[in-house]
Design a protein around this motif. Sequence first.
Motif, short mmCIF file in Angstrom:
data_model
loop_
_atom_site.label_atom_id
_atom_site.label_comp_id
_atom_site.label_asym_id
_atom_site.label_seq_id
_atom_site.Cartn_x
_atom_site.Cartn_y
_atom_site.Cartn_z
N ASN A 185 0.84 -1.19 0.00
CA ASN A 185 0.00 0.00 0.00
C ASN A 185 0.88 1.24 0.00
OD1 ASN A 185 -2.55 -1.35 0.23
ND2 ASN A 185 -2.11 -1.70 2.41
N VAL A 186 0.46 2.24 -0.78
CA VAL A 186 1.07 3.57 -0.74
C VAL A 186 -0.06 4.54 -0.45
CG1 VAL A 186 2.32 5.35 -2.00
CG2 VAL A 186 2.91 2.96 -2.36
N GLY A 187 -0.12 5.01 0.77
CA GLY A 187 -1.27 5.81 1.19
C GLY A 187 -2.51 4.94 1.17
N ALA A 188 -3.55 5.43 0.49
CA ALA A 188 -4.80 4.66 0.40
C ALA A 188 -4.82 3.75 -0.82
CB ALA A 188 -5.99 5.63 0.34
N GLN A 189 -3.74 3.82 -1.63
CA GLN A 189 -3.68 3.04 -2.88
C GLN A 189 -3.05 1.67 -2.62
OE1 GLN A 189 -4.75 4.27 -6.10
NE2 GLN A 189 -4.64 2.08 -6.46
N GLN A 190 -3.78 0.61 -2.99
CA GLN A 190 -3.26 -0.75 -2.86
C GLN A 190 -2.70 -1.21 -4.20
OE1 GLN A 190 -5.67 -4.59 -2.23
NE2 GLN A 190 -4.99 -4.06 -0.13
N ARG A 191 -1.54 -1.83 -4.18
CA ARG A 191 -0.87 -2.27 -5.41
C ARG A 191 -0.48 -3.74 -5.32
NH1 ARG A 191 -1.69 1.60 -9.32
NH2 ARG A 191 -0.70 3.60 -8.80
N ARG A 192 -0.44 -4.39 -6.49
CA ARG A 192 0.11 -5.75 -6.58
C ARG A 192 1.00 -5.77 -7.82
NH1 ARG A 192 -4.13 -10.32 -6.70
NH2 ARG A 192 -4.14 -9.98 -8.95
N ASN A 202 15.36 -19.23 -7.94
CA ASN A 202 15.23 -17.77 -7.92
C ASN A 202 14.43 -17.23 -6.73
OD1 ASN A 202 12.62 -18.48 -8.72
ND2 ASN A 202 12.47 -16.82 -10.24
N LEU A 203 14.09 -18.08 -5.78
CA LEU A 203 13.32 -17.63 -4.63
C LEU A 203 14.04 -16.53 -3.85
CD1 LEU A 203 11.06 -17.78 -2.54
CD2 LEU A 203 12.24 -19.72 -1.48
N LYS A 204 15.30 -16.72 -3.57
CA LYS A 204 16.05 -15.73 -2.78
C LYS A 204 16.06 -14.37 -3.45
CE LYS A 204 20.54 -14.94 -0.58
NZ LYS A 204 21.90 -15.48 -0.33
N ALA A 205 16.31 -14.36 -4.76
CA ALA A 205 16.36 -13.10 -5.50
C ALA A 205 15.00 -12.41 -5.50
CB ALA A 205 16.84 -13.33 -6.93
N MET A 206 13.92 -13.19 -5.68
CA MET A 206 12.58 -12.62 -5.69
C MET A 206 12.20 -12.06 -4.32
SD MET A 206 11.31 -12.91 -8.79
CE MET A 206 12.96 -12.38 -9.24
N ARG A 207 12.61 -12.74 -3.26
CA ARG A 207 12.32 -12.24 -1.92
C ARG A 207 13.05 -10.92 -1.66
NH1 ARG A 207 12.97 -16.60 1.11
NH2 ARG A 207 10.80 -16.97 1.77
N LEU A 208 14.30 -10.83 -2.11
CA LEU A 208 15.07 -9.58 -1.94
C LEU A 208 14.43 -8.43 -2.71
CD1 LEU A 208 18.75 -10.90 -2.21
CD2 LEU A 208 17.63 -9.94 -0.17
N GLU A 209 13.98 -8.71 -3.94
CA GLU A 209 13.33 -7.66 -4.74
C GLU A 209 12.04 -7.22 -4.08
OE1 GLU A 209 11.72 -6.82 -9.28
OE2 GLU A 209 12.91 -8.61 -8.85
N ALA A 210 11.27 -8.17 -3.58
CA ALA A 210 10.03 -7.84 -2.89
C ALA A 210 10.30 -6.99 -1.66
CB ALA A 210 9.29 -9.11 -2.51
N SER A 211 11.35 -7.35 -0.92
CA SER A 211 11.71 -6.61 0.29
C SER A 211 12.06 -5.16 -0.04
CB SER A 211 12.89 -7.28 0.97
OG SER A 211 13.28 -6.56 2.12
N ALA A 212 12.78 -4.95 -1.16
CA ALA A 212 13.16 -3.59 -1.57
C ALA A 212 11.93 -2.77 -1.95
CB ALA A 212 14.14 -3.66 -2.74
N ILE A 213 11.00 -3.39 -2.67
CA ILE A 213 9.78 -2.68 -3.07
C ILE A 213 8.93 -2.32 -1.86
CG2 ILE A 213 7.58 -2.96 -4.29
CD1 ILE A 213 9.11 -4.62 -6.37
N LEU A 214 8.83 -3.22 -0.90
CA LEU A 214 8.07 -2.95 0.32
C LEU A 214 8.71 -1.82 1.13
CD1 LEU A 214 7.33 -6.64 1.31
CD2 LEU A 214 5.61 -4.91 0.70
N ALA A 215 10.06 -1.78 1.15
CA ALA A 215 10.77 -0.71 1.86
C ALA A 215 10.48 0.64 1.19
CB ALA A 215 12.26 -0.99 1.87
N LYS A 216 10.48 0.68 -0.15
CA LYS A 216 10.17 1.92 -0.87
C LYS A 216 8.73 2.36 -0.58
CE LYS A 216 13.33 1.61 -4.81
NZ LYS A 216 13.42 1.54 -6.30
N ALA A 217 7.84 1.40 -0.54
CA ALA A 217 6.43 1.71 -0.28
C ALA A 217 6.26 2.37 1.09
CB ALA A 217 5.58 0.46 -0.39
N ARG A 218 7.01 1.88 2.08
CA ARG A 218 6.91 2.47 3.41
C ARG A 218 7.39 3.92 3.42
NH1 ARG A 218 8.43 -2.88 4.89
NH2 ARG A 218 10.65 -2.33 4.92
N LEU A 219 8.25 4.25 2.44
CA LEU A 219 8.75 5.63 2.33
C LEU A 219 7.89 6.47 1.39
CD1 LEU A 219 12.58 4.88 2.05
CD2 LEU A 219 11.34 5.76 4.05
#
Length: 417
Positions: free
Chosen positions: A48-55, A65-82
């Motif tokens: 979520n970014v504000g009231a907007q939900q994204r997938r 490729n699980l490890k790489a996908m988890r890292l990418e997801a973690s980075a996107i979630l961190a950006k969303a929190r900002l």
Amino acid sequence: MPKFVEGFAARITVPEGQRDVLVFDSELPGFGIRKFASGRTSYFVKYNVGAQQRRHTLGTVVAGNLKAMRLEASAILAKARLGTDVIAEKRAAAGRRIITLGEIVPIYLEVRKGDLRDRSYTAAERYLQQSWKPLHGVALDSIDRANVVRVVGELERDSGKVAADRARTALSTFYAWAIDRGYVDANPTIGIKSRSQSGPRKRVLTEGELVAVWKASGDDRYGRIVRLLILTGQRRAEIGGVSWPEIDLARQQIDLPEHRTKNGRRHLIPLSDAALALLPTAPDDGEGMLFSKTAGGFTGWSKGKLDLDASLPEMPSWTVHDIRRSVVTGMNEIGILPHIVEAVVNHQSGSRGGVAGTYNHAEHIDEKRRALQQWGEHVTALVEGRISKVVPMRAPQKASADMAGEIAVHARRGTSA
């Protein structure tokens, strides 16, 4: 919610009658796997970014490729929190048209046309349109230091170190403007060192070298320009950019207006008999350029110098501007007074600089005419192998060295030498 491990996606089943199923990771909330009834499986991240939900889909599930996908997801979630929405960023980038260097250069030149002197504009146009043409098709914000270094290296090899440095300076000035206008955020020329020497040049051609240059210069436009430089001691742009309206044949002189001189002062250049003989035939309408078919003056400097150097294989390295320094030295050595030499080359220093230069509007036109005629006769005698009737005087020799050195320093500083 299970913790994702390698091979977990293969064990997920889609309930009968459903199109797909979403499963989330217990270790990283928002990170999930989407599996379709067809068997196609992919990783995704939900945020979520504000009231907007994204997938956002990260990529297909493949072994390892699980490890790489988890890292990418973690980075996107961190950006969303900002507050950063990666989906919105990608959509904006996809809808943004790529702007190339070749598209913006004409805009820049049009904007700067009224701000720059004619010769400065002509130089900027030449470097940006010709020297940097290899990068015209590249996106403006994609040009990096490696791109610039490659072109600078090619220019240094083909046109010399000075030309390479001037081209780099022109591009740097362009990027400073582009940053101010919001086209880009960084200047790729920053940190690229000058290719030419760091100190002021002191090269003075000997009389024998001046004769060699004169004889190697042909009867083409470049050759006539070089010979006129030897006879007048002017800057190359002042002679290469001469137009017929600036020629006063009745008074046998060139009349350069303020915008054509480096120090912004009108400059009269008397023409000796030898110099007059080098002028091409005047057109009937008295218009146009002497050494170019287009406005802006002569442009074949690099090719002309390369051809000339090829005819002088034994001559030590020299530049066209060295001619000006050599003429100053030579005129002093044959006894022409230093302040007259300064007036001849329109050099603002010493008796012509500061307060004296501001209030002394005397052109010394008659003295300049006699001096250039005397110098022309001296050069002609040297070229023809005769003994010059001009008798050298020793007194001005120190002034000769001082003035030549001063011109070198002023040229380095970009002042009115």
